[in-house]
Scaffold this motif. Structure first.
Motif, PDB file in Angstrom:
ATOM      1  N   ILE A   1       0.832  -1.193  -0.625  1.00 12.56           N
ATOM      2  CA  ILE A   1      -0.117   0.112   0.322  1.00 12.56           C
ATOM      3  C   ILE A   1       0.726   1.014   0.292  1.00 12.56           C
ATOM      4  O   ILE A   1       1.704   1.876   0.665  1.00 12.56           O
ATOM      5  CB  ILE A   1      -0.696  -0.026   1.346  1.00 12.56           C
ATOM      6  CG1 ILE A   1      -1.685  -1.065   0.969  1.00 12.56           C
ATOM      7  CG2 ILE A   1      -1.703   1.157   1.349  1.00 12.56           C
ATOM      8  CD1 ILE A   1      -2.667  -1.979   2.690  1.00 12.56           C
ATOM      9  N   THR A   2       0.656   2.758  -0.789  1.00 10.55           N
ATOM     10  CA  THR A   2       1.585   2.992  -0.599  1.00 10.55           C
ATOM     11  C   THR A   2       0.717   4.572  -2.242  1.00 10.55           C
ATOM     12  O   THR A   2       0.145   4.443  -2.862  1.00 10.55           O
ATOM     13  CB  THR A   2       2.705   3.299  -1.752  1.00 10.55           C
ATOM     14  OG1 THR A   2       3.617   4.604  -1.368  1.00 10.55           O
ATOM     15  CG2 THR A   2       2.482   1.974  -2.646  1.00 10.55           C
ATOM     16  N   HIS A   3       1.191   5.602  -1.251  1.00 16.71           N
ATOM     17  CA  HIS A   3       1.062   6.881  -2.014  1.00 16.71           C
ATOM     18  C   HIS A   3       1.477   7.088  -3.536  1.00 16.71           C
ATOM     19  O   HIS A   3       1.620   7.843  -4.347  1.00 16.71           O
ATOM     20  CB  HIS A   3       1.354   7.860  -1.185  1.00 16.71           C
ATOM     21  CG  HIS A   3       2.405   8.148  -1.088  1.00 16.71           C
ATOM     22  ND1 HIS A   3       3.052   7.903  -0.258  1.00 16.71           N
ATOM     23  CD2 HIS A   3       3.292   9.342  -1.432  1.00 16.71           C
ATOM     24  CE1 HIS A   3       4.426   8.456  -0.114  1.00 16.71           C
ATOM     25  NE2 HIS A   3       4.372   9.553  -0.464  1.00 16.71           N
ATOM     26  N   ASP A   4       3.556   6.465  -3.613  1.00 12.75           N
ATOM     27  CA  ASP A   4       3.998   6.726  -4.105  1.00 12.75           C
ATOM     28  C   ASP A   4       4.125   5.660  -5.630  1.00 12.75           C
ATOM     29  O   ASP A   4       4.548   4.468  -5.675  1.00 12.75           O
ATOM     30  CB  ASP A   4       5.274   6.643  -3.691  1.00 12.75           C
ATOM     31  CG  ASP A   4       6.583   7.255  -4.498  1.00 12.75           C
ATOM     32  OD1 ASP A   4       6.359   6.899  -5.491  1.00 12.75           O
ATOM     33  OD2 ASP A   4       7.461   7.279  -4.178  1.00 12.75           O
ATOM     34  N   LEU A   5       3.838   5.758  -6.831  1.00  9.60           N
ATOM     35  CA  LEU A   5       3.635   4.892  -7.843  1.00  9.60           C
ATOM     36  C   LEU A   5       4.611   4.895  -8.404  1.00  9.60           C
ATOM     37  O   LEU A   5       5.085   4.142  -8.758  1.00  9.60           O
ATOM     38  CB  LEU A   5       2.616   5.672  -9.001  1.00  9.60           C
ATOM     39  CG  LEU A   5       1.515   5.836  -9.548  1.00  9.60           C
ATOM     40  CD1 LEU A   5       0.506   7.350  -7.974  1.00  9.60           C
ATOM     41  CD2 LEU A   5       1.078   6.546 -10.079  1.00  9.60           C
ATOM     42  N   GLY A   6       6.256   5.580  -8.311  1.00  9.10           N
ATOM     43  CA  GLY A   6       7.274   4.905  -8.962  1.00  9.10           C
ATOM     44  C   GLY A   6       8.006   3.625  -7.716  1.00  9.10           C
ATOM     45  O   GLY A   6       8.492   3.291  -8.308  1.00  9.10           O
ATOM     46  N   VAL A   7       7.837   4.008  -6.122  1.00  8.74           N
ATOM     47  CA  VAL A   7       8.523   2.703  -5.295  1.00  8.74           C
ATOM     48  C   VAL A   7       7.819   1.535  -5.359  1.00  8.74           C
ATOM     49  O   VAL A   7       8.926   0.628  -5.801  1.00  8.74           O
ATOM     50  CB  VAL A   7       8.182   3.168  -3.760  1.00  8.74           C
ATOM     51  CG1 VAL A   7       7.194   2.834  -3.166  1.00  8.74           C
ATOM     52  CG2 VAL A   7       9.313   3.432  -3.105  1.00  8.74           C
ATOM     53  N   VAL A   8       7.043   1.038  -5.953  1.00  4.54           N
ATOM     54  CA  VAL A   8       6.170  -0.199  -6.427  1.00  4.54           C
ATOM     55  C   VAL A   8       6.441  -0.646  -7.693  1.00  4.54           C
ATOM     56  O   VAL A   8       6.201  -2.320  -8.051  1.00  4.54           O
ATOM     57  CB  VAL A   8       5.003  -0.472  -5.805  1.00  4.54           C
ATOM     58  CG1 VAL A   8       4.729   0.178  -4.439  1.00  4.54           C
ATOM     59  CG2 VAL A   8       4.271   0.369  -7.276  1.00  4.54           C
ATOM     60  N   ALA A   9       6.583   0.278  -8.599  1.00  5.40           N
ATOM     61  CA  ALA A   9       6.683  -0.333 -10.451  1.00  5.40           C
ATOM     62  C   ALA A   9       7.810  -1.333 -10.380  1.00  5.40           C
ATOM     63  O   ALA A   9       7.184  -2.303 -11.375  1.00  5.40           O
ATOM     64  CB  ALA A   9       6.966   1.051 -11.063  1.00  5.40           C
ATOM     65  N   ASP A  10       8.643  -1.784  -9.433  1.00  3.08           N
ATOM     66  CA  ASP A  10       9.771  -2.170  -9.942  1.00  3.08           C
ATOM     67  C   ASP A  10       9.512  -3.760  -9.394  1.00  3.08           C
ATOM     68  O   ASP A  10       9.679  -4.813 -10.285  1.00  3.08           O
ATOM     69  CB  ASP A  10      10.914  -1.829  -9.023  1.00  3.08           C
ATOM     70  CG  ASP A  10      12.324  -1.625  -9.859  1.00  3.08           C
ATOM     71  OD1 ASP A  10      11.475  -1.816 -11.535  1.00  3.08           O
ATOM     72  OD2 ASP A  10      12.820  -0.892  -9.685  1.00  3.08           O
ATOM     73  N   VAL A  11       7.839  -3.535  -8.684  1.00  4.32           N
ATOM     74  CA  VAL A  11       8.899  -5.153  -7.940  1.00  4.32           C
ATOM     75  C   VAL A  11       7.130  -5.061  -8.088  1.00  4.32           C
ATOM     76  O   VAL A  11       6.631  -7.032  -7.303  1.00  4.32           O
ATOM     77  CB  VAL A  11       8.668  -4.690  -6.540  1.00  4.32           C
ATOM     78  CG1 VAL A  11      10.479  -4.468  -5.671  1.00  4.32           C
ATOM     79  CG2 VAL A  11       8.145  -4.073  -5.567  1.00  4.32           C
ATOM     80  N   ALA A  12       5.791  -4.586  -8.248  1.00  4.40           N
ATOM     81  CA  ALA A  12       4.583  -5.204  -8.647  1.00  4.40           C
ATOM     82  C   ALA A  12       3.385  -5.984  -9.727  1.00  4.40           C
ATOM     83  O   ALA A  12       4.364  -6.114 -10.569  1.00  4.40           O
ATOM     84  CB  ALA A  12       3.440  -4.405  -7.915  1.00  4.40           C
TER      85      ALA A  12
END
Lengths: 347, 336
Positions: free
Chosen positions: B214-225
């Protein structure tokens, strides 16, 4: 905004700010935290200097020392030809009018018992020559409109505004004294991304309209890249690399800058298959007990014996720009690309 | 692996009572988490993303918050319908959670090894000695240097990044099949954030667990989701394969968020953020909650509330809750 060849507006030289560490029992001073440990930089009229670093880098203490909220242990801050660290209280007050600050948390930096109009007008009580009392009302309306707030909301209290609106109010207050320099200390960090973008656009418009000079402090490199003309990277109280925005993002030579840049999350990593991430281990060491020599050496994959013995000077290296690393070098990537290539940090 | 999802949330609605009135913090949200996959739940403050996680974990603040409709089915068992004691055990054993602020989630007066070991003592009946050994092993697993020496340190003796590793160690202790991480890196520095995201991705792969980020940061999860679910004002507005959603966003809010992120490769370009501010949940706009901020809105949008639906010409999985998803995607409807 291109920098003018004239004198810098603000000039900081070898600035040190230290905080005493006191024992719990007798409050004896048992050591010192060097929050800012010998920082020098110039701020040119009309430019935006981005100051980036992680927590503990000293970037906020640096800003607070420049504006006089913290006392410098040594070093000089020269504004418009006047040396501030040795200035008289009257001179200092005059200079402070020209240097204003916008804080990260708009809620805790606004007095909850004062209306928006009172908050904006407050500074005119101390500096009555800026706006005559008869014009306060009009001037408040102008300022609120300028930052994108409804002038009819001058009678509202801070809690009646949203987070983004409160930050606009903080900006209006900073502009009330018609400053030359505005220090933005993590001014957009607490905002949601859509609101953050609105405030960034506002700051750009204000700079264009009013000719403001910004010292823009942030931990978010994509934000800094978006606003800054030049960027200084801080680590544990010192500037490790400084260059034009384009230069620092395309050709960083300090390992810390390289690691920091590579850690920035990108929204579409699949568009940059070449991008190799440098993930450095560990955390920023305590500023109470910084490593000897180069302060970054404990996390650096290039560290040699010399790094523990000799503190690298911030000087032009590789004929490019100032970098404080004995082993400054470009990443093996082709110029113009994000970090990529054969670099594989150890540890 | 079977085809049934590990977690299936259907029409979830959560009501909060506040001094000023009742709000629907989550309003009719449905999604699946498949075995071993990583789902990113994205949204700004007030979107309902954290409340959704709290509802799954059964930790909604009482009595203010309450699930008023819908079902949460984990591995075939409805968590809202079953015996609360059995559900509590299931949540401890198989579903774990990591929070944003590790310092307030750790007990400051107990040694970290004791706190990690508590998972084994309470849930597995392990002896003190065995629990301690297991704690050291877990601390090593999440990359805490000198774990054997530091097992007896207190939380304040660790940095923010190391505390988050300790929280992750506790969450992993019982080998959960589902890990929910709520803004796990928001309070951390960029370089440490990168370490923690890599750790979570590695652990997910090695343990084969499912991960909800769960995050507000679209960039931070792009690599792993693997997949993304975008939320706005308590609703799911877009969902699908993360790359499909980011590259072919078919909801104006998703597009606005993407345009709000300063682009490292296009410095100084003027941002085109979503105008206005998120709505007050006490006073939601009629029809589509996003319509007052939407550049594509028509009269229909203020009356007719759109539901998540497939988009013509895109993969079946990709869904958008916009009447004009196809036009938004095609860029036919120029923003007004």
């Amino acid at each position: 905004m291109s920098a003018s060849p004239s004198e810098p507006l603000l000039s900081v030289r070898e600035l040190h700010t230290t905080f005493p560490i006191r024992s719990a029992l007798l409050r004896r001073v048992t050591g010192h935290i060097q929050a800012v440990a010998g920082v020098s930089f110039d701020l040119r009229p009309g430019e935006t200097l981005g100051l980036v670093g992680e927590s503990g880098s000293g970037k906020s203490t640096l800003a607070r020392t420049v504006i006089g909220l913290e006392k410098a242990a040594s070093g000089t801050v020269t504004f418009d030809g006047r040396e501030l660290t040795s200035a008289s209280p009257a001179e200092l007050r005059a200079a402070r009018r020209d240097i204003q600050m916008i804080f990260q948390d708009p809620y805790s930096s606004l007095n909850p018992r004062r209306t928006a109009g009172q908050i904006v007008a407050e500074a005119w009580e101390i500096h009555p020559d800026v706006v005559s009392r008869s014009r306060w009302r009009d001037e408040v309306s102008d300022l609120l409109a300028r930052v994108g707030l409804d002038p009819s909301h001058a009678d509202r209290y801070p809690h009646q505004f949203s987070g983004g609106q409160r930050q606009r109010l903080g900006i209006a207050r900073a502009l009330a004294l018609k400053p030359k320099i505005v220090i933005c200390d993590e001014a957009v960090s607490a905002l949601d991304v859509s609101i953050q973008a609105q405030v960034l656009n506002l700051l750009a418009d204000l700079q264009a309209d009013l000719g403001l000079t910004y010292l823009f402090i942030a931990h978010d490199l994509s934000v800094v890249r978006h606003v800054a003309d030049r960027v200084a990277v801080m680590y544990l109280g010192r500037v490790v690399e400084v260059a034009d925005q384009e230069e620092i993002f395309q050709r960083p030579t300090h390992p810390y800058t390289q690691a920091l840049l590579s850690a920035v999350p990108v929204p579409r990593p699949w568009d940059q298959p070449q991008r190799e991430s440098i993930i450095i281990g560990g955390d920023v060491p305590s500023p109470a007990d910084p490593p000897s020599g180069c302060r970054f050496r404990t996390r650096c994959w290039k560290a040699q014996d010399v790094c523990a013995q000799v503190e690298p000077a911030l000087e032009i290296r590789l004929g490019l720009h100032p970098s404080a690393c004995h082993f400054a070098e470009l990443l093996s990537a082709a110029p113009g690309n994000s970090p990529e290539g054969s670099l594989t940090p150890g540890g | 692996m079977t085809d049934t999802p590990l977690l299936s949330v259907r029409d979830l609605a959560v009501r909060f009572r506040t001094g000023a009135g009742q709000v629907r913090a989550v309003d009719g949200v449905s999604f699946d988490v498949r075995r071993g996959e990583t789902l990113a739940v994205l949204g700004e403050s007030g979107s309902g993303k954290s409340v959704t996680a709290q509802a799954i974990m059964g930790i909604l603040p009482r009595p203010a918050g309450e699930v008023v409709a819908g079902s949460i089915v984990y591995d075939g068992r409805d968590l809202l319908a079953e015996d609360p004691n059995r559900v509590r055990k299931l949540r401890g054993d198989e579903i774990a959670m990591v929070f944003q602020d590790p310092l307030s989630s750790l007990n400051p007066v107990f040694r970290v090894g004791w706190q990690i070991g508590e998972m084994f003592r309470r849930h597995r009946g392990a002896s003190r000695r065995d629990a301690r050994a297991a704690a050291v092993e877990l601390m090593e697993r999440v990359g805490i240097p000198a774990a054997r020496r530091r097992v007896d340190d207190f939380p304040h003796q660790f940095s923010g990044g190391m505390r988050q590793r300790i929280m992750i160690a506790m969450a992993l202790a019982l080998k959960p099949r589902l890990l929910i991480a709520d803004e796990p890196t928001t309070a951390l520095d960029v370089t440490v954030q990168a370490q923690i995201m890599r750790l979570l991705a590695d652990l997910r792969r090695e343990e084969g667990m499912a991960l909800v980020l769960i995050t507000h940061d679209l960039g931070v999860v792009a690599d792993v989701a693997d997949r993304a679910l975008l939320m706005y004002a308590g609703r799911a507005v877009e969902t699908g394969d993360i790359r499909e959603v980011y590259d072919h966003a078919a909801h104006p809010y998703t597009r606005g968020l993407m345009a709000s992120i300063p682009d490292l490769d296009a410095p100084r370009e003027r941002l085109t953020p979503v105008r206005g501010a998120p709505p007050n949940l006490l006073d939601l706009p009629s029809g589509c909650s996003f319509h007052p901020r939407c550049p594509h809105a028509t009269d229909r949008c203020s009356v007719d509330d759109p539901v998540l639906r497939p988009i013509d010409g895109r993969p079946e999985e990709h869904r958008s809750a916009c009447h004009y998803a196809e036009e938004v995607l095609a860029g036919e409807r120029e923003p007004v």
